[in-house]
Design a protein around this motif. Structure first.
Motif, PDB file in Angstrom:
ATOM      1  N   ASP A 184       0.842  -1.196   0.000  1.00  0.00           N
ATOM      2  CA  ASP A 184       0.000   0.000   0.000  1.00  0.00           C
ATOM      3  C   ASP A 184       0.878   1.247   0.000  1.00  0.00           C
ATOM      4  OD1 ASP A 184      -1.964  -1.865   0.296  1.00  0.00           O
ATOM      5  OD2 ASP A 184      -2.638  -1.203   2.269  1.00  0.00           O
ATOM      6  N   VAL A 185       0.422   2.283  -0.694  1.00  0.00           N
ATOM      7  CA  VAL A 185       1.142   3.552  -0.695  1.00  0.00           C
ATOM      8  C   VAL A 185       0.140   4.676  -0.465  1.00  0.00           C
ATOM      9  CG1 VAL A 185       2.944   2.733  -2.256  1.00  0.00           C
ATOM     10  CG2 VAL A 185       0.944   3.912  -3.195  1.00  0.00           C
ATOM     11  N   LEU A 186       0.652   5.809  -0.015  1.00  0.00           N
ATOM     12  CA  LEU A 186      -0.158   7.008   0.120  1.00  0.00           C
ATOM     13  C   LEU A 186       0.172   7.941  -1.041  1.00  0.00           C
ATOM     14  CD1 LEU A 186       0.050   7.694   3.967  1.00  0.00           C
ATOM     15  CD2 LEU A 186      -1.864   6.713   2.688  1.00  0.00           C
ATOM     16  N   LEU A 187      -0.846   8.294  -1.793  1.00  0.00           N
ATOM     17  CA  LEU A 187      -0.677   9.180  -2.938  1.00  0.00           C
ATOM     18  C   LEU A 187      -1.123  10.583  -2.521  1.00  0.00           C
ATOM     19  CD1 LEU A 187      -0.054   9.516  -5.998  1.00  0.00           C
ATOM     20  CD2 LEU A 187      -2.493   9.051  -6.397  1.00  0.00           C
ATOM     21  N   GLU A 188      -0.172  11.502  -2.484  1.00  0.00           N
ATOM     22  CA  GLU A 188      -0.486  12.870  -2.082  1.00  0.00           C
ATOM     23  C   GLU A 188      -0.787  13.707  -3.324  1.00  0.00           C
ATOM     24  OE1 GLU A 188       1.237  16.484   0.742  1.00  0.00           O
ATOM     25  OE2 GLU A 188       2.452  14.699   0.364  1.00  0.00           O
ATOM     26  N   VAL A 189      -1.988  14.217  -3.380  1.00  0.00           N
ATOM     27  CA  VAL A 189      -2.442  15.027  -4.508  1.00  0.00           C
ATOM     28  C   VAL A 189      -2.536  16.479  -4.050  1.00  0.00           C
ATOM     29  CG1 VAL A 189      -4.251  15.379  -6.223  1.00  0.00           C
ATOM     30  CG2 VAL A 189      -3.759  13.066  -5.377  1.00  0.00           C
ATOM     31  N   LYS A 190      -1.653  17.302  -4.579  1.00  0.00           N
ATOM     32  CA  LYS A 190      -1.665  18.713  -4.220  1.00  0.00           C
ATOM     33  C   LYS A 190      -2.594  19.486  -5.156  1.00  0.00           C
ATOM     34  CE  LYS A 190       2.932  18.567  -2.183  1.00  0.00           C
ATOM     35  NZ  LYS A 190       4.311  19.117  -2.178  1.00  0.00           N
ATOM     36  N   PRO A 191      -3.121  20.620  -4.716  1.00  0.00           N
ATOM     37  CA  PRO A 191      -4.038  21.388  -5.560  1.00  0.00           C
ATOM     38  C   PRO A 191      -3.420  21.697  -6.928  1.00  0.00           C
ATOM     39  CG  PRO A 191      -4.032  22.267  -3.337  1.00  0.00           C
ATOM     40  CD  PRO A 191      -2.929  21.254  -3.385  1.00  0.00           C
ATOM     41  N   GLY A 192      -4.192  21.461  -7.987  1.00  0.00           N
ATOM     42  CA  GLY A 192      -3.729  21.772  -9.330  1.00  0.00           C
ATOM     43  C   GLY A 192      -2.836  20.729  -9.962  1.00  0.00           C
ATOM     44  N   THR A 193      -2.624  19.602  -9.303  1.00  0.00           N
ATOM     45  CA  THR A 193      -1.748  18.566  -9.860  1.00  0.00           C
ATOM     46  C   THR A 193      -2.345  17.984 -11.141  1.00  0.00           C
ATOM     47  OG1 THR A 193      -0.965  17.985  -7.646  1.00  0.00           O
ATOM     48  CG2 THR A 193      -0.555  16.389  -9.392  1.00  0.00           C
ATOM     49  N   HIS A 194      -1.530  17.842 -12.186  1.00  0.00           N
ATOM     50  CA  HIS A 194      -1.974  17.322 -13.479  1.00  0.00           C
ATOM     51  C   HIS A 194      -1.985  15.797 -13.451  1.00  0.00           C
ATOM     52  CE1 HIS A 194      -1.859  16.534 -17.869  1.00  0.00           C
ATOM     53  NE2 HIS A 194      -2.509  17.691 -17.947  1.00  0.00           N
TER      54      HIS A 194
ATOM     55  N   HIS B  29       3.294   9.814 -13.134  1.00  0.00           N
ATOM     56  CA  HIS B  29       4.727   9.751 -12.825  1.00  0.00           C
ATOM     57  C   HIS B  29       4.927   9.456 -11.337  1.00  0.00           C
ATOM     58  CE1 HIS B  29       6.770  10.789 -16.550  1.00  0.00           C
ATOM     59  NE2 HIS B  29       5.869  11.741 -16.795  1.00  0.00           N
ATOM     60  N   GLN B  30       4.127  10.084 -10.490  1.00  0.00           N
ATOM     61  CA  GLN B  30       4.251   9.886  -9.047  1.00  0.00           C
ATOM     62  C   GLN B  30       3.944   8.442  -8.670  1.00  0.00           C
ATOM     63  OE1 GLN B  30       2.280  13.029  -6.916  1.00  0.00           O
ATOM     64  NE2 GLN B  30       2.222  11.878  -4.993  1.00  0.00           N
ATOM     65  N   LEU B  31       2.898   7.886  -9.255  1.00  0.00           N
ATOM     66  CA  LEU B  31       2.571   6.486  -8.993  1.00  0.00           C
ATOM     67  C   LEU B  31       3.690   5.569  -9.476  1.00  0.00           C
ATOM     68  CD1 LEU B  31      -1.226   6.333  -9.947  1.00  0.00           C
ATOM     69  CD2 LEU B  31      -0.242   5.719  -7.725  1.00  0.00           C
ATOM     70  N   GLN B  32       4.251   5.874 -10.618  1.00  0.00           N
ATOM     71  CA  GLN B  32       5.350   5.077 -11.147  1.00  0.00           C
ATOM     72  C   GLN B  32       6.547   5.111 -10.205  1.00  0.00           C
ATOM     73  OE1 GLN B  32       7.664   6.419 -14.660  1.00  0.00           O
ATOM     74  NE2 GLN B  32       6.816   4.608 -15.710  1.00  0.00           N
ATOM     75  N   GLN B  33       6.859   6.284  -9.685  1.00  0.00           N
ATOM     76  CA  GLN B  33       7.974   6.424  -8.751  1.00  0.00           C
ATOM     77  C   GLN B  33       7.716   5.668  -7.446  1.00  0.00           C
ATOM     78  OE1 GLN B  33       8.338  10.659  -8.401  1.00  0.00           O
ATOM     79  NE2 GLN B  33       9.229  10.913 -10.455  1.00  0.00           N
ATOM     80  N   GLN B  34       6.445   5.510  -7.094  1.00  0.00           N
ATOM     81  CA  GLN B  34       6.101   4.799  -5.858  1.00  0.00           C
ATOM     82  C   GLN B  34       5.959   3.297  -6.078  1.00  0.00           C
ATOM     83  OE1 GLN B  34       2.807   7.814  -4.825  1.00  0.00           O
ATOM     84  NE2 GLN B  34       3.599   7.293  -2.795  1.00  0.00           N
TER      85      GLN B  34
END
Length: 351
Positions: A41-51, A57-62
């Motif tokens: 399991d991972v935590l995906l942090e979505v910041k305002p305005g994220t494309h 890319h973030q999921l791939q890195q995780q």
């Protein structure tokens, strides 16, 4: 014949394009329904305005097993991942990309939790909140001195009206005024929101229990019942003993005796090192119940509902003493002679 061949060729070309489009469509739909293949399991942090592409890319890195470009194109065509809500999301190895987009669009954020444990002091509560992940705890840094007025101001002055109903005056600190429970929150929640919820829960519990208390208890107001409950909480963790422990302290208050509670005395010692000495017991402090013939001025910890109930409904006994029996429980005595014999047996290992 030339025109006929041209029409046939165009038709074939259109069919090939259509077939390719269908194949691409099918491949894209397949991509979106494949598990991400995370190792854990991972935590995906979505910041305002994220494309959306950035999130891939973030999921791939995780650790997600995906190709960014085809996954992005499939998502744009089949899901249109717009209006993604900022926050922190729990992504599991079985999640598909389609499920990820659905949860981000719905704002189905991960629920964190923090447990405030009965018997904790206010400083321990604040420390736990400050250490909790994704909980905004900056305002708590103003409360290092355990300043009840400052904390009350942060919680909101409107909460002060509750004091008028339960207490004679605003307490010097908010020690003991938060209900021990597990609280859930989303990322970036303010720690003050947790404290507000815990404060409101304690007010509700205390008001209810105060209204249903036994008659003729030696408490001037609900705050004194809260103080007694906090002492009971620190004296025993055995639910079946709480009402009996309460009876000892109530009997002592009625008789004008000192409570002689180690936990209250320890609470009043600055930088206590774990060793309660005779010098400590002789020291004059507001919390040294070996020296004062009353309750201490404030609670000494967060009491549980069980301890609140015990303070409101103490057992009817003739006990004035108790001593730890070495197995987690206590031996109760009616007279000093019985108590001294129990101390010799259980504390001094004498027959």
């Amino acid at each position: 014949m030339g025109c006929k061949r041209l029409v046939i060729a165009s038709l074939i070309a259109c069919l090939l394009v259509l077939a390719g489009g269908i194949a691409a469509f099918g491949y894209g739909a397949w991509l979106l329904k494949q598990p991400l293949g995370l190792a854990d399991d991972v935590l995906l942090e979505v910041k305002p305005g994220t494309h959306a592409r950035s999130l891939l890319h973030q999921l791939q890195q995780q650790g997600a097993q995906l190709e960014v470009t085809p996954s992005y194109l499939a998502s744009r065509i089949l899901v249109t991942p717009h209006h993604l809500q900022a926050g922190v999301y729990a992504i599991t190895p079985t999640h598909t990309l389609q499920q990820v987009w659905q949860e981000l669009q719905a704002g189905k954020q991960h629920q964190f939790q923090v447990s405030l444990i009965e018997g904790m002091t206010l400083q321990q509560v604040l420390a736990r909140l400050q250490a909790s992940p994704y909980l905004a705890s900056e305002p708590l840094q103003q409360l290092a001195a355990n300043d009840g007025e400052a904390l009350l101001a942060l919680l909101g002055r409107e909460l002060g009206r509750d004091y008028q109903q339960l207490f004679d005056e605003t307490p010097a600190t908010l020690e003991g005024l938060f209900f021990p429970e597990t609280y859930h929150y989303r990322a970036y929640t303010s720690a003050l929101d947790i404290l507000r919820a815990a404060y409101d829960k304690m007010q509700q519990q205390l008001a209810q229990i105060w209204q249903q208390r036994d008659a003729d208890l030696p408490y001037a107001n609900a705050y004194e019942l809260l103080i007694m409950a906090s002492i009971i909480e620190k004296e025993t963790g055995i639910t079946g003993e709480r009402a009996t422990v309460a009876s000892v302290f109530v009997n002592r208050l009625r008789a004008g005796m000192r409570l002689q509670s180690d936990p209250t005395t320890i609470y009043g010692i600055t930088d206590f090192d774990g060793n309660l000495t005779r010098a400590h017991l002789r020291e004059q402090t507001a919390y040294n119940t070996y020296r004062i013939k009353r309750l201490p001025p404030t609670p000494i910890a967060m009491p549980s509902r069980a301890s609140l109930l015990a303070a409101a409904h103490p057992a009817s006994t003739d006990y004035f003493y108790f001593v730890a029996d070495g197995s987690g429980g206590h031996v109760f005595s009616k007279t000093l002679a019985e108590h001294n014999a129990a101390v010799n047996r259980y504390q001094r290992q004498q027959p």
